[in-house]
Design an enzyme around this catalytic site. Structure first.
Site, PDB file in Angstrom:
ATOM      1  N   ASP A  69       0.632  -1.367   0.011  1.00 19.17           N
ATOM      2  CA  ASP A  69      -0.158  -0.163  -0.125  1.00 19.17           C
ATOM      3  C   ASP A  69       0.728   1.322  -0.022  1.00 19.17           C
ATOM      4  O   ASP A  69       2.017   1.304   0.847  1.00 19.17           O
ATOM      5  CB  ASP A  69      -0.858   0.096   1.123  1.00 19.17           C
ATOM      6  CG  ASP A  69      -2.091   0.720   0.992  1.00 19.17           C
ATOM      7  OD1 ASP A  69      -3.196   0.263   0.737  1.00 19.17           O
ATOM      8  OD2 ASP A  69      -2.036   2.118   0.807  1.00 19.17           O
ATOM      9  N   THR A  71      -8.231  -4.201 -18.916  1.00 20.41           N
ATOM     10  CA  THR A  71      -7.163  -5.110 -18.694  1.00 20.41           C
ATOM     11  C   THR A  71      -6.449  -4.971 -20.214  1.00 20.41           C
ATOM     12  O   THR A  71      -5.296  -5.038 -20.098  1.00 20.41           O
ATOM     13  CB  THR A  71      -7.881  -6.576 -18.810  1.00 20.41           C
ATOM     14  OG1 THR A  71      -8.778  -6.437 -17.719  1.00 20.41           O
ATOM     15  CG2 THR A  71      -7.025  -7.631 -18.368  1.00 20.41           C
ATOM     16  N   VAL A 124     -17.679  -9.303  -2.983  1.00 19.51           N
ATOM     17  CA  VAL A 124     -18.388  -9.824  -1.391  1.00 19.51           C
ATOM     18  C   VAL A 124     -19.027  -8.520  -0.856  1.00 19.51           C
ATOM     19  O   VAL A 124     -18.890  -7.237  -1.552  1.00 19.51           O
ATOM     20  CB  VAL A 124     -17.197  -9.812  -0.445  1.00 19.51           C
ATOM     21  CG1 VAL A 124     -16.234 -11.325  -0.823  1.00 19.51           C
ATOM     22  CG2 VAL A 124     -15.864  -8.523  -0.823  1.00 19.51           C
ATOM     23  N   LYS A 182     -18.923  -7.529 -13.830  1.00 18.35           N
ATOM     24  CA  LYS A 182     -19.000  -6.668 -12.462  1.00 18.35           C
ATOM     25  C   LYS A 182     -20.072  -5.501 -12.558  1.00 18.35           C
ATOM     26  O   LYS A 182     -20.733  -5.173 -11.653  1.00 18.35           O
ATOM     27  CB  LYS A 182     -17.695  -6.088 -12.273  1.00 18.35           C
ATOM     28  CG  LYS A 182     -17.219  -5.429 -10.689  1.00 18.35           C
ATOM     29  CD  LYS A 182     -17.838  -6.120  -9.619  1.00 18.35           C
ATOM     30  CE  LYS A 182     -17.805  -4.867  -8.607  1.00 18.35           C
ATOM     31  NZ  LYS A 182     -18.247  -5.682  -7.243  1.00 18.35           N
ATOM     32  N   HIS A 188     -46.391 -12.867  -6.251  1.00 14.67           N
ATOM     33  CA  HIS A 188     -46.504 -13.408  -7.721  1.00 14.67           C
ATOM     34  C   HIS A 188     -45.157 -14.218  -7.935  1.00 14.67           C
ATOM     35  O   HIS A 188     -44.168 -13.868  -7.329  1.00 14.67           O
ATOM     36  CB  HIS A 188     -46.426 -12.384  -8.606  1.00 14.67           C
ATOM     37  CG  HIS A 188     -46.497 -12.779 -10.139  1.00 14.67           C
ATOM     38  ND1 HIS A 188     -45.593 -13.390 -10.820  1.00 14.67           N
ATOM     39  CD2 HIS A 188     -47.573 -12.512 -10.918  1.00 14.67           C
ATOM     40  CE1 HIS A 188     -45.964 -13.744 -11.901  1.00 14.67           C
ATOM     41  NE2 HIS A 188     -47.186 -13.224 -12.192  1.00 14.67           N
ATOM     42  N   CYS A 218     -20.023   1.087  -4.406  1.00 12.39           N
ATOM     43  CA  CYS A 218     -20.294   0.210  -5.319  1.00 12.39           C
ATOM     44  C   CYS A 218     -21.544   0.635  -6.288  1.00 12.39           C
ATOM     45  O   CYS A 218     -21.304   0.991  -7.372  1.00 12.39           O
ATOM     46  CB  CYS A 218     -20.193  -1.080  -4.872  1.00 12.39           C
ATOM     47  SG  CYS A 218     -18.737  -1.540  -3.791  1.00 12.39           S
ATOM     48  N   ARG A 273     -19.873   6.013   4.706  1.00  9.93           N
ATOM     49  CA  ARG A 273     -19.253   6.593   3.493  1.00  9.93           C
ATOM     50  C   ARG A 273     -20.399   6.679   2.283  1.00  9.93           C
ATOM     51  O   ARG A 273     -20.993   5.730   2.221  1.00  9.93           O
ATOM     52  CB  ARG A 273     -18.072   5.341   2.960  1.00  9.93           C
ATOM     53  CG  ARG A 273     -16.992   5.505   3.983  1.00  9.93           C
ATOM     54  CD  ARG A 273     -15.874   4.615   3.776  1.00  9.93           C
ATOM     55  NE  ARG A 273     -16.351   3.360   3.418  1.00  9.93           N
ATOM     56  CZ  ARG A 273     -15.724   2.469   2.677  1.00  9.93           C
ATOM     57  NH1 ARG A 273     -14.858   2.691   2.127  1.00  9.93           N
ATOM     58  NH2 ARG A 273     -16.539   1.193   2.444  1.00  9.93           N
TER      59      ARG A 273
END
Ligand code: SAJ
Length: 401
Positions: free
Chosen positions: A30, A123, A150, A201, A239, A255, A324
């Site tokens: 990081d 990519t 996740v 995604k 239904h 997200c 957030r």
């Protein structure tokens, strides 16, 4: 085998810990020195139940160590943020910076994977950078995209048990990535190409955004039509082929309220439902703030005094302490600006302290309030009685039963 995870955030850190727990030698990287320092001390800098104990375990076994720069490995994973720039344009500069940082370490036979949520084509773009800078590696390394799925709060279980979609630049790359993930993923690993995996995604989160927008739109219609939207949705869902989600005070988190823009930015002419869903979900928060304002004004006219208003919930979804990108927090901020002298009590039972608001315990705020605004459907709020002497604005279905 050695794996290097670039980014120790909400996804990179748990994934590298789980990988280390399954016997992989993990180098966690990081750029934030503080994150590296506390992580090596066994302190989890993110909120995730059960994860800190696991971090301490993999540090003790020597399977995990954090650094500020990469080290030579056999596999490299880009798990960095992809924020916006300008008007909701995806910014892949962190993915590019992480890719450039591992470039000098890449060798024949290595695996390079992007996990960061990315616009279609990322990519291939990163592969171009790699092969431009290191042309001798052309066709000699494996490049793939593998998004995570996740749910915050349930990461330990979902990282292992969720199915995953793996899209290689070539079928050989897909197989190499499958080989890696099968060391710790028990869910099924689905093979595809990298563009489909990238879009998959974005599709998953856009699909949820569109479905929530449908529920939010129903809530606006029902308010005008004098229909209880919660009862309506419960009945419609009887239904066998209907499954409508729940309306709320908007869509938050990092997200679902973000990823659809990765599609609309690149395909503005085609992505019409996706763009409209974003507008509806954003509009729902403004609508809620406006409803609170009207209730305050009505109270004043009727009672000739300023009301006490309890704003119930700041978190972006029920039973978490994550504030957030929260529509509830946004509405509280807006109401503070437009409250016309009313006394506003802010409630968030999952957080001890807030850097801007003084928090009031939920029972006290409820008891004192003339107007109660239910913003986040925390379990604690469901224990509060429906008091007919108070004005109750239930935006998240606390009293739907
Ligand atoms: N919400 C509603 N009504 C609902 C369900 C949710 O208004 O019926 C709201 C929530 O209150 C919240 C927002 O939607 O503000 C998002 O919450 P969420 O629980 O739907 O999702 P996240 O953001 O916590 O996690 C999502 C998940 N994606 C999907 O369910 C398709 C998760 O699996 C992803 O891994 C995660 O995004 C991610 O990292 O992309």
């Amino acid at each position: 085998m050695k794996a290097c995870f670039m980014g120790l955030g909400y996804i990179g850190l748990p994934t590298s810990i789980i990988a280390a727990k399954h016997g992989i030698d993990v180098i966690g990287v990081d750029i934030n020195e503080k994150v590296v320092e506390v992580t090596n001390q066994g302190i989890l800098h993110i909120i995730e139940p059960g994860m800190e104990e696991m971090l301490q375990e993999v540090i003790a076994t020597g399977k995990f160590k954090a650094y500020t720069t990469p080290r030579e490995s056999d596999a490299y994973f880009m798990v960095v943020p992809t924020p916006f720039k300008g008007d909701h344009e995806p910014d892949v500069s962190y993915v590019e910076a992480a890719t450039r940082a591992v470039l000098p370490y890449l060798k024949e036979g290595d695996l390079y994977v992007i996990e960061s949520t990315s616009p279609i084509g990322t990519t291939e773009k990163m592969a171009d950078i790699i092969f431009t800078e290191r042309p001798e590696l052309k066709d000699k390394i494996y490049i793939a995209y593998c998004p995570e799925r996740v749910l915050p709060g349930n990461v330990i279980y979902e990282l292992v048990h969720n199915d995953r979609v793996i899209g290689g630049l070539t079928p050989e790359s897909t197989e190499k990535a499958i080989e890696f993930y099968s060391q710790f993923v028990q869910g099924e690993l689905h093979r595809t190409n990298c563009r489909t995996a990238e879009m998959c995604k974005l599709t998953e989160n856009s699909s949820r955004d569109v479905q929530i927008a449908f529920a939010n739109e129903l809530s606006l219609i029902c308010e005008k039509a004098g229909i209880n939207v919660w009862e309506l949705i419960t009945l419609a869902n009887k239904h066998p082929r209907v499954n409508i989600l729940q309306p709320g005070c908007g869509v938050g988190g990092h997200c679902i309220a973000v990823d659809p823009y990765f599609i609309t930015a690149d395909y503005p002419a085609e992505a019409r439902i996706i763009a409209t869903a974003r507008e509806i979900n954003n509009y729902k928060s403004m609508w809620c703030a406006e409803k609170v304002r009207s209730a305050i004004l009505e109270f004043e006219l009727k009672n000739n005094c300023k009301p006490v208003v309890a704003m119930m919930g700041l978190a972006f979804k029920p039973n978490i302490d994550d504030l957030r990108e929260s529509p509830s927090s946004h509405i509280v901020g807006k109401v503070m600006q437009i409250c016309n002298g009313a006394s506003i009590l802010v409630v968030e039972p999952n957080v001890k302290e807030h850097n801007v608001y003084k928090l009031t315990p939920y029972e006290n705020a409820f008891a004192k309030a003339d107007i109660v605004v239910m913003l986040t459907a925390h379990d604690q709020f469901k224990t509060l009685p429906y008091d007919k002497n108070k004005v109750i604005l239930d935006f998240c279905g606390i009293y739907k039963k």
